[in-house]
Design a protein around this motif. Structure first.
Motif, PDB file in Angstrom:
ATOM      1  N   LYS A 194      28.594  30.305   7.902  1.00 34.58           N
ATOM      2  CA  LYS A 194      29.598  29.815   7.370  1.00 34.58           C
ATOM      3  C   LYS A 194      29.721  28.443   7.751  1.00 34.58           C
ATOM      4  O   LYS A 194      30.953  27.801   6.986  1.00 34.58           O
ATOM      5  N   CYS A 195      29.298  27.788   8.731  1.00 33.19           N
ATOM      6  CA  CYS A 195      29.597  26.495   8.754  1.00 33.19           C
ATOM      7  C   CYS A 195      28.345  25.550   9.420  1.00 33.19           C
ATOM      8  O   CYS A 195      27.556  26.233   9.317  1.00 33.19           O
ATOM      9  N   LEU A 196      28.650  24.351   9.516  1.00 27.86           N
ATOM     10  CA  LEU A 196      27.493  23.400   9.938  1.00 27.86           C
ATOM     11  C   LEU A 196      27.655  23.264  11.377  1.00 27.86           C
ATOM     12  O   LEU A 196      28.735  22.847  12.072  1.00 27.86           O
ATOM     13  N   ASN A 197      26.779  23.594  12.175  1.00 31.03           N
ATOM     14  CA  ASN A 197      26.467  23.528  13.444  1.00 31.03           C
ATOM     15  C   ASN A 197      25.935  22.174  14.092  1.00 31.03           C
ATOM     16  O   ASN A 197      24.778  22.044  13.566  1.00 31.03           O
ATOM     17  N   VAL A 198      26.740  21.598  14.885  1.00 32.29           N
ATOM     18  CA  VAL A 198      25.942  20.335  15.563  1.00 32.29           C
ATOM     19  C   VAL A 198      26.196  20.526  17.200  1.00 32.29           C
ATOM     20  O   VAL A 198      27.073  20.714  17.671  1.00 32.29           O
ATOM     21  N   TYR A 199      25.109  20.069  17.713  1.00 30.66           N
ATOM     22  CA  TYR A 199      25.019  20.111  18.996  1.00 30.66           C
ATOM     23  C   TYR A 199      24.972  18.754  19.678  1.00 30.66           C
ATOM     24  O   TYR A 199      24.145  18.106  19.201  1.00 30.66           O
ATOM     25  N   ILE A 200      25.531  18.638  20.745  1.00 27.95           N
ATOM     26  CA  ILE A 200      25.800  17.408  21.474  1.00 27.95           C
ATOM     27  C   ILE A 200      25.231  17.789  22.791  1.00 27.95           C
ATOM     28  O   ILE A 200      25.306  18.495  23.609  1.00 27.95           O
TER      29      ILE A 200
END
Length: 659
Positions: A79-85
């Motif tokens: 469903k979405c763009l996952n970005v890890y910090i």
């Protein structure tokens, strides 16, 4: 800049990390209401949220493995763009990463903006794919492609469903696919496909029938275009829409239209035959009455002959009205617009109607405005038809007083010819003023009415006026009379507006028509009409030769044709004109006329026929006739008709003999 779908952004992090991320998002223009902040232990709640971008803030003291792997979160990953910090970008296995140290630099804003835009693009694409799938399903559209190299036609799942096909029933090659196409549509489809592969056409759309799994054919609209890029260069991709219901409706309407046309044709054939079968005997009756009137001495039978003539003409008027109304109703009449003048329209009607009015003791007068243009464009024949019927009615329904015809011109707001027919007759009840324009309706429809008639005349008048894009109105008062007013638009030139139509006084017309020296070949199969017409002609001084049918006429012309020695002058036999009945046994007038024209007969051939429907005159002219005269034949108009053409022929013959 693209118009992106607005997305919601989720932050999965502890409160400390969230406070570091939020300001950066605000700097990128994200509204607080579009941000969801949730701690890591509740991340599963996001599965049912419409999230476009998810920022996973990993605590610097936590190990990355304590955070969920996006590969194990298909519900969120899809469903979405996952970005890890994270703290250490180099050792991380996450695909989209931002380091915590970057949050202390201005460049992080650029990176976040890029990621937000990427998420928006993904959301747009996901929405478009959803709309496309919805359109295909709701629009009942099946997708297909045709591969030339593989000799294979692929059908989408929805197209298979539209055709009722199971996987084991799918065509394995092009020939199997074509076997499902109706035989009458197969060539059209293969030719269109060949044109596509040859590069000789743009996208196409065609209709064809394809056999459903139940064995019945259904109509489909196929559209497609060859794909000219990449590996699909030998493939046509397209869509199919089921149009069976629409097509069946069209075919049903076409069938109903053909039935209606057949009914109209049958009606016209019936009216044509009835016209001939009625006019022919009426012609004989009226003709013999006319002949008897000139032979019986001292007016012994004047009353009887006048009764025969009056009732015969009444029958003909009724027949003409029925035929004319039928023609108007079966096909919208066209106006034949030509240059004309008010004098050409009025002609000698004043003499004719003054005489008719005087027989009833009425006064007849016409008033013509001086400002009428000398020339204008309209259908003079239609205008005369309307005017004649209105004057006939005025005289018929006026026991005493007068009948007046007024003609004037109005130039504003557009050029218009106005004609008023006034009478001092019995008048029309106000309750009947609209009904009189309906077929078979009269001002007095009671069984005790004093005036005979079919009730068709005014209906015909209104329809003819409407053909000319004009209007017809009526004003009436019981006991004081009636006024019919009709207006028709005109085309006029600036010069004709300056030149006014000349006025003309009544002229004296000689009713005695002479045909001395005229040579006439009368082609008529009816014995009674032979007697009447030949008597009219001979009494006027003409020489008459009889032929019983078209074949006899052709043979007589051939036998009497003189040899001119090739001098180029008239080689027709010694006859000035031919009067040709058009419906005869052995050989009809149409065929005989064509044969005579093909053989070089140049002199006038005049059709004398009982056919009076629309198109009959055109058919006679197309066969080669010079003009057309409708039965029943009245002596004076008939003789004038013959004289007009015979006189011209005699003049040409005299000129040829003098050369």
């Amino acid at each position: 800049m693209m118009d992106y779908e607005k997305i919601r952004i989720a932050i999965v992090a502890e409160s400390l990390e969230s406070t570091r991320i939020l300001p950066r998002l605000y700097e990128c223009g994200v509204d607080a209401q579009d941000i969801v902040v949730i701690p890591p232990d509740r991340w599963s709640e996001l599965i049912h949220e419409p999230i476009g971008l998810c920022l996973w803030g990993i605590n610097q003291d936590d190990a990355e493995q304590n955070f969920p792997d996006p590969r194990r979160l298909p519900a969120i990953a899809e469903k979405c763009l996952n970005v890890y910090i994270t703290r250490d970008q180099a050792s991380s296995h996450f695909p989209y990463l931002i380091g915590w140290n970057e949050f202390d630099t201005p460049e992080v804003g650029i990176k976040l903006k890029y990621l937000i835009e990427e998420a928006q693009v993904r959301e747009n694409l996901r929405q478009h794919q959803h709309w496309y799938r919805l359109a295909v399903a709701e629009g009942n559209v099946g997708l297909w492609w045709w591969d030339q190299q593989l000799e294979f036609v692929y059908l989408s799942a929805h197209f298979q469903k539209m055709l009722g096909l199971t996987p084991d029933q799918l065509p394995r090659n092009i020939n199997q696919w074509l076997s499902r196409v109706h035989a009458d549509d197969r060539f059209k489809l293969t030719d269109t496909i060949a044109q596509q592969f040859a590069g000789n056409a743009d996208g196409f759309e065609l209709e064809c029938r394809i056999r459903h799994a139940n064995g019945r054919f259904r109509w489909f609209s196929l559209s497609g275009q060859i794909q000219s890029k990449g590996s699909a260069r030998n493939r046509i991709m397209g869509a199919a829409t089921d149009i069976t219901e629409k097509k069946e409706t069209e075919l049903a309407l076409a069938s109903a239209n053909e039935l209606a046309k057949s009914a109209v044709h049958a009606k016209n054939e019936f009216l044509t035959n009835m016209s001939h079968n009625l006019r022919t005997p009426i012609t004989a009756i009226l003709g013999h009455a006319d002949l008897l009137g000139s032979r019986v001495p001292d007016g012994e039978a004047d009353g009887s002959l006048e009764s025969i003539s009056r009732n015969g003409h009444q029958l003909m008027t009724l027949l003409d009205d029925i035929l004319e109304l039928s023609c108007i109703e079966s096909s919208s009449p066209l106006a034949h617009m030509r240059k004309t003048s008010v004098e050409a329209i009025l002609g000698d009607f004043e003499e004719v109607y003054r005489e008719a009015a005087q027989r009833k003791g009425l006064k007849f007068q016409r008033i013509i405005d001086q400002g009428i243009p000398s020339e204008f464009v309209t259908d003079a024949a239609r205008v005369r038809q309307v005017l004649n019927r209105l004057i006939d009615n005025a005289i018929k329904f006026t026991p005493e007083g007068e009948v007046t015809v007024e003609v004037c011109f109005h130039g504003f707001p557009k050029p218009t010819l106005q004609m008023i027919v006034r009478d001092t007759g019995v008048g029309i009840p106000a309750s009947r003023l609209d009904a009189i324009f309906e077929p078979f309706n009269q001002a007095d429809n009671s069984t005790s009415r004093q005036h005979a008639g079919s009730g068709l005349g005014l209906s015909i008048c209104r329809r003819l006026v409407e053909t000319l894009q004009g209007t017809l109105e009526v004003e009436s008062e019981i006991g004081f009379g009636t006024s019919f007013l009709f207006r028709i638009p005109l085309e006029v030139t600036s010069q004709s507006l300056q030149d006014h139509a000349p006025t003309r006084g009544p002229s004296k017309k000689n009713s005695e028509v002479r045909l001395d020296g005229f040579r006439v070949l009368l082609v008529e199969d009816g014995l009674d009409n032979q007697v009447v017409l030949s008597a009219f002609l001979r009494q006027a001084g003409a020489t008459v030769t009889l032929a019983n049918n078209g074949l006899e006429a052709v043979e007589w012309i051939s036998a009497n044709r003189r040899d001119t020695g090739g001098n180029g002058h008239d080689s027709d036999p010694r006859v000035d004109l031919i009067l040709m009945d058009m419906q005869m046994p052995v050989m009809d007038g149409y065929q005989a006329t064509q044969i005579l024209r093909d053989s070089g007969f140049h002199k006038p051939i005049l059709a004398i026929t009982a056919h009076a429907l629309k198109g009959d005159r055109e058919r006679c002219l197309q066969a080669g006739c010079d003009d057309y005269f409708t039965k029943p034949v009245k002596r004076v108009p008939f003789l004038e008709f013959v004289k007009r053409y015979g006189k011209h022929t005699q003049q040409l013959a005299s000129m040829a003999e003098g050369i």
